[in-house]
Each structure stands twice: as structure tokens, then as C-alpha cells.
Design a protein around this motif. Sequence first.
Motif, PDB file in Angstrom:
ATOM      1  N   ILE A   5       0.886  -1.208   0.002  1.00  0.00           N
ATOM      2  CA  ILE A   5      -0.088   0.094   0.064  1.00  0.00           C
ATOM      3  C   ILE A   5       0.883   1.176   0.018  1.00  0.00           C
ATOM      4  O   ILE A   5       1.698   1.228   0.813  1.00  0.00           O
ATOM      5  CB  ILE A   5      -0.843  -0.162   1.493  1.00  0.00           C
ATOM      6  CG1 ILE A   5      -1.817  -1.292   0.999  1.00  0.00           C
ATOM      7  CG2 ILE A   5      -1.981   1.320   1.270  1.00  0.00           C
ATOM      8  CD1 ILE A   5      -2.649  -1.440   2.593  1.00  0.00           C
ATOM      9  N   ILE A   6       0.957   2.107  -1.312  1.00  0.00           N
ATOM     10  CA  ILE A   6       1.673   3.196  -1.211  1.00  0.00           C
ATOM     11  C   ILE A   6       0.409   4.452  -0.775  1.00  0.00           C
ATOM     12  O   ILE A   6      -0.612   4.396  -1.364  1.00  0.00           O
ATOM     13  CB  ILE A   6       2.031   3.515  -2.699  1.00  0.00           C
ATOM     14  CG1 ILE A   6       2.910   2.463  -2.940  1.00  0.00           C
ATOM     15  CG2 ILE A   6       2.594   4.951  -2.569  1.00  0.00           C
ATOM     16  CD1 ILE A   6       3.145   2.450  -4.511  1.00  0.00           C
ATOM     17  N   ASN A   7       0.850   5.075   0.286  1.00  0.00           N
ATOM     18  CA  ASN A   7       0.287   6.137   0.724  1.00  0.00           C
ATOM     19  C   ASN A   7       0.992   7.489   0.143  1.00  0.00           C
ATOM     20  O   ASN A   7       2.158   7.666   0.741  1.00  0.00           O
ATOM     21  CB  ASN A   7      -0.005   6.380   1.940  1.00  0.00           C
ATOM     22  CG  ASN A   7      -1.011   5.329   2.598  1.00  0.00           C
ATOM     23  OD1 ASN A   7      -2.209   5.526   2.213  1.00  0.00           O
ATOM     24  ND2 ASN A   7      -0.616   4.143   3.288  1.00  0.00           N
ATOM     25  N   ILE A   8       0.356   8.383  -0.352  1.00  0.00           N
ATOM     26  CA  ILE A   8       1.055   9.693  -0.700  1.00  0.00           C
ATOM     27  C   ILE A   8       0.115  10.773   0.205  1.00  0.00           C
ATOM     28  O   ILE A   8      -1.109  10.876  -0.103  1.00  0.00           O
ATOM     29  CB  ILE A   8       0.953  10.105  -2.248  1.00  0.00           C
ATOM     30  CG1 ILE A   8       1.653   9.061  -3.009  1.00  0.00           C
ATOM     31  CG2 ILE A   8       1.221  11.679  -2.686  1.00  0.00           C
ATOM     32  CD1 ILE A   8       1.189   9.314  -4.560  1.00  0.00           C
ATOM     33  N   LYS A   9       0.937  11.460   1.060  1.00  0.00           N
ATOM     34  CA  LYS A   9       0.055  12.111   2.209  1.00  0.00           C
ATOM     35  C   LYS A   9       0.462  13.709   1.921  1.00  0.00           C
ATOM     36  O   LYS A   9       1.599  14.142   1.898  1.00  0.00           O
ATOM     37  CB  LYS A   9       0.484  11.646   3.369  1.00  0.00           C
ATOM     38  CG  LYS A   9       0.397  10.280   3.785  1.00  0.00           C
ATOM     39  CD  LYS A   9       0.572  10.133   5.223  1.00  0.00           C
ATOM     40  CE  LYS A   9       0.232   8.383   5.433  1.00  0.00           C
ATOM     41  NZ  LYS A   9       0.691   8.269   6.828  1.00  0.00           N
ATOM     42  N   ASN A  10      -0.746  14.623   1.911  1.00  0.00           N
ATOM     43  CA  ASN A  10      -0.576  15.796   1.788  1.00  0.00           C
ATOM     44  C   ASN A  10       0.138  16.552   0.865  1.00  0.00           C
ATOM     45  O   ASN A  10       1.069  17.328   1.142  1.00  0.00           O
ATOM     46  CB  ASN A  10      -0.420  16.415   3.499  1.00  0.00           C
ATOM     47  CG  ASN A  10      -1.395  15.921   4.406  1.00  0.00           C
ATOM     48  OD1 ASN A  10      -2.557  15.732   4.217  1.00  0.00           O
ATOM     49  ND2 ASN A  10      -0.719  15.638   5.614  1.00  0.00           N
ATOM     50  N   LEU A  11       0.021  16.162  -0.622  1.00  0.00           N
ATOM     51  CA  LEU A  11       0.758  16.642  -1.572  1.00  0.00           C
ATOM     52  C   LEU A  11       0.118  18.059  -1.748  1.00  0.00           C
ATOM     53  O   LEU A  11      -1.259  18.192  -2.027  1.00  0.00           O
ATOM     54  CB  LEU A  11       0.467  15.770  -2.704  1.00  0.00           C
ATOM     55  CG  LEU A  11       1.278  16.336  -3.981  1.00  0.00           C
ATOM     56  CD1 LEU A  11       2.809  16.496  -3.915  1.00  0.00           C
ATOM     57  CD2 LEU A  11       0.982  15.297  -5.145  1.00  0.00           C
ATOM     58  N   ARG A  12       0.869  19.223  -1.563  1.00  0.00           N
ATOM     59  CA  ARG A  12       0.136  20.470  -1.349  1.00  0.00           C
ATOM     60  C   ARG A  12       0.503  21.393  -2.856  1.00  0.00           C
ATOM     61  O   ARG A  12       1.790  21.399  -2.917  1.00  0.00           O
ATOM     62  CB  ARG A  12       0.952  21.360  -0.100  1.00  0.00           C
ATOM     63  CG  ARG A  12       0.410  20.726   1.151  1.00  0.00           C
ATOM     64  CD  ARG A  12       0.985  21.350   2.369  1.00  0.00           C
ATOM     65  NE  ARG A  12       0.637  20.748   3.561  1.00  0.00           N
ATOM     66  CZ  ARG A  12      -0.458  20.809   4.358  1.00  0.00           C
ATOM     67  NH1 ARG A  12      -1.437  21.617   3.844  1.00  0.00           N
ATOM     68  NH2 ARG A  12      -0.534  19.994   5.333  1.00  0.00           N
ATOM     69  N   LEU A  13      -0.522  21.795  -3.479  1.00  0.00           N
ATOM     70  CA  LEU A  13      -0.051  22.024  -4.679  1.00  0.00           C
ATOM     71  C   LEU A  13      -1.096  23.355  -5.163  1.00  0.00           C
ATOM     72  O   LEU A  13      -2.171  23.472  -4.135  1.00  0.00           O
ATOM     73  CB  LEU A  13      -0.256  21.098  -5.944  1.00  0.00           C
ATOM     74  CG  LEU A  13       0.569  19.847  -5.682  1.00  0.00           C
ATOM     75  CD1 LEU A  13       0.150  19.196  -7.007  1.00  0.00           C
ATOM     76  CD2 LEU A  13       2.022  20.330  -6.210  1.00  0.00           C
ATOM     77  N   ASP A  29      -4.930  26.629  -3.270  1.00  0.00           N
ATOM     78  CA  ASP A  29      -4.222  25.567  -2.653  1.00  0.00           C
ATOM     79  C   ASP A  29      -5.131  24.396  -2.641  1.00  0.00           C
ATOM     80  O   ASP A  29      -6.574  24.526  -2.520  1.00  0.00           O
ATOM     81  CB  ASP A  29      -4.249  25.831  -1.066  1.00  0.00           C
ATOM     82  CG  ASP A  29      -2.941  26.770  -1.119  1.00  0.00           C
ATOM     83  OD1 ASP A  29      -2.354  26.895  -1.888  1.00  0.00           O
ATOM     84  OD2 ASP A  29      -3.207  27.535   0.073  1.00  0.00           O
ATOM     85  N   VAL A  30      -4.688  23.313  -3.030  1.00  0.00           N
ATOM     86  CA  VAL A  30      -5.473  21.819  -3.011  1.00  0.00           C
ATOM     87  C   VAL A  30      -4.674  21.081  -2.050  1.00  0.00           C
ATOM     88  O   VAL A  30      -3.008  21.114  -2.179  1.00  0.00           O
ATOM     89  CB  VAL A  30      -5.892  21.311  -4.334  1.00  0.00           C
ATOM     90  CG1 VAL A  30      -7.029  22.052  -4.956  1.00  0.00           C
ATOM     91  CG2 VAL A  30      -4.645  21.210  -5.282  1.00  0.00           C
ATOM     92  N   ILE A  63       1.608  16.047  -9.870  1.00  0.00           N
ATOM     93  CA  ILE A  63       2.058  17.414  -9.843  1.00  0.00           C
ATOM     94  C   ILE A  63       1.743  18.325 -11.181  1.00  0.00           C
ATOM     95  O   ILE A  63       1.205  19.427 -11.359  1.00  0.00           O
ATOM     96  CB  ILE A  63       3.515  17.687  -9.380  1.00  0.00           C
ATOM     97  CG1 ILE A  63       3.425  17.234  -8.216  1.00  0.00           C
ATOM     98  CG2 ILE A  63       4.090  19.098  -9.525  1.00  0.00           C
ATOM     99  CD1 ILE A  63       5.123  17.148  -7.403  1.00  0.00           C
ATOM    100  N   ALA A  64       2.079  17.724 -12.528  1.00  0.00           N
ATOM    101  CA  ALA A  64       1.919  18.475 -13.514  1.00  0.00           C
ATOM    102  C   ALA A  64       0.556  18.623 -14.105  1.00  0.00           C
ATOM    103  O   ALA A  64       0.171  19.718 -14.461  1.00  0.00           O
ATOM    104  CB  ALA A  64       2.717  17.411 -14.768  1.00  0.00           C
ATOM    105  N   LEU A  65      -0.360  17.592 -13.658  1.00  0.00           N
ATOM    106  CA  LEU A  65      -1.873  17.667 -14.032  1.00  0.00           C
ATOM    107  C   LEU A  65      -2.484  18.890 -13.208  1.00  0.00           C
ATOM    108  O   LEU A  65      -2.918  19.971 -13.803  1.00  0.00           O
ATOM    109  CB  LEU A  65      -2.426  16.405 -13.726  1.00  0.00           C
ATOM    110  CG  LEU A  65      -3.928  16.620 -13.755  1.00  0.00           C
ATOM    111  CD1 LEU A  65      -4.406  16.289 -15.215  1.00  0.00           C
ATOM    112  CD2 LEU A  65      -4.583  15.542 -12.686  1.00  0.00           C
ATOM    113  N   VAL A  66      -1.979  18.922 -12.146  1.00  0.00           N
ATOM    114  CA  VAL A  66      -2.512  19.809 -11.092  1.00  0.00           C
ATOM    115  C   VAL A  66      -2.277  21.372 -11.464  1.00  0.00           C
ATOM    116  O   VAL A  66      -2.802  22.205 -11.799  1.00  0.00           O
ATOM    117  CB  VAL A  66      -2.203  19.488  -9.669  1.00  0.00           C
ATOM    118  CG1 VAL A  66      -2.815  20.721  -8.845  1.00  0.00           C
ATOM    119  CG2 VAL A  66      -3.223  18.504  -9.184  1.00  0.00           C
TER     120      VAL A  66
END
Length: 118
Positions: A5-13, A29-30, A63-66
Motif C-alpha cells: 500500500i503506497i500512501n501519498i500524504k498531503n501533497l500541497r499544490l 491551494d489543494v 503535480i504536472a496535471l494539477v
Amino acid sequence: MHNAIINIKNLRLRTYIGFNPEELEKQQDVIINAEIHYPADLAMITDDQENAVNYKTITKRMIALVEEGKFKLLEKLTADLLDIAREHPSIHYAKVTVDKPHALRFADSVSLTLETTT
């Protein structure tokens, strides 16, 4: 079978999100959280990155998408991120939550979660 299980946490963009006039002109911000499941047996045995899901590649695509996108709805942004999270053929479950801080006056944030089993 071992399930990784990979968890990506709180990627702020920051991105354009919303349909009100001020939202169309100013980035907001998202905060993105993702959970990605895949079988890890081969990666565990071989210790070879070719047999694992590369979370760095997934994160860079998110990141690129957002940062390059404009979205009216949280549903569209979240769905596009979920598509990225589940691209690798080994992934059998993915969940993405997008928080939009300060969307409501008296709330910390508004969030939307989408998940899929493949």
C-alpha cells in the motif's frame, strides 16, 4: 500474496479550481492524498524497481496535471488524479482525496474522495 500500500500524504499544490469569477482568475491551494494497492511479492523477492510501482513517477504526473490544469469541479480534478493513480497494470485498488482549504467560511476545508477497484 503480499499487498503493498503506497500512501501519498498531503501533497500541497496550487491550481485553478472552481467556477466563480474570482476562482477562474486566482490559483487556490489543494491538498492531495492517495492510496494505491498492488501485489508486492515479486518486488520483495527480486529487490528490483522494475517489479514495483514507482510512486515518484505517479507523484510527478499528479503535480504536472494539477499545476498545468484548470478545473471547475473537484469531481473532475479528483477523477483525473485517480486515473493517474491507477495507470500501472499491477494496481488493483486506488483512492484519491482532494481537499480545497478555505472553500467554506467556517470549515477547514471541503474534500472529495473517489476510489476504484480494478
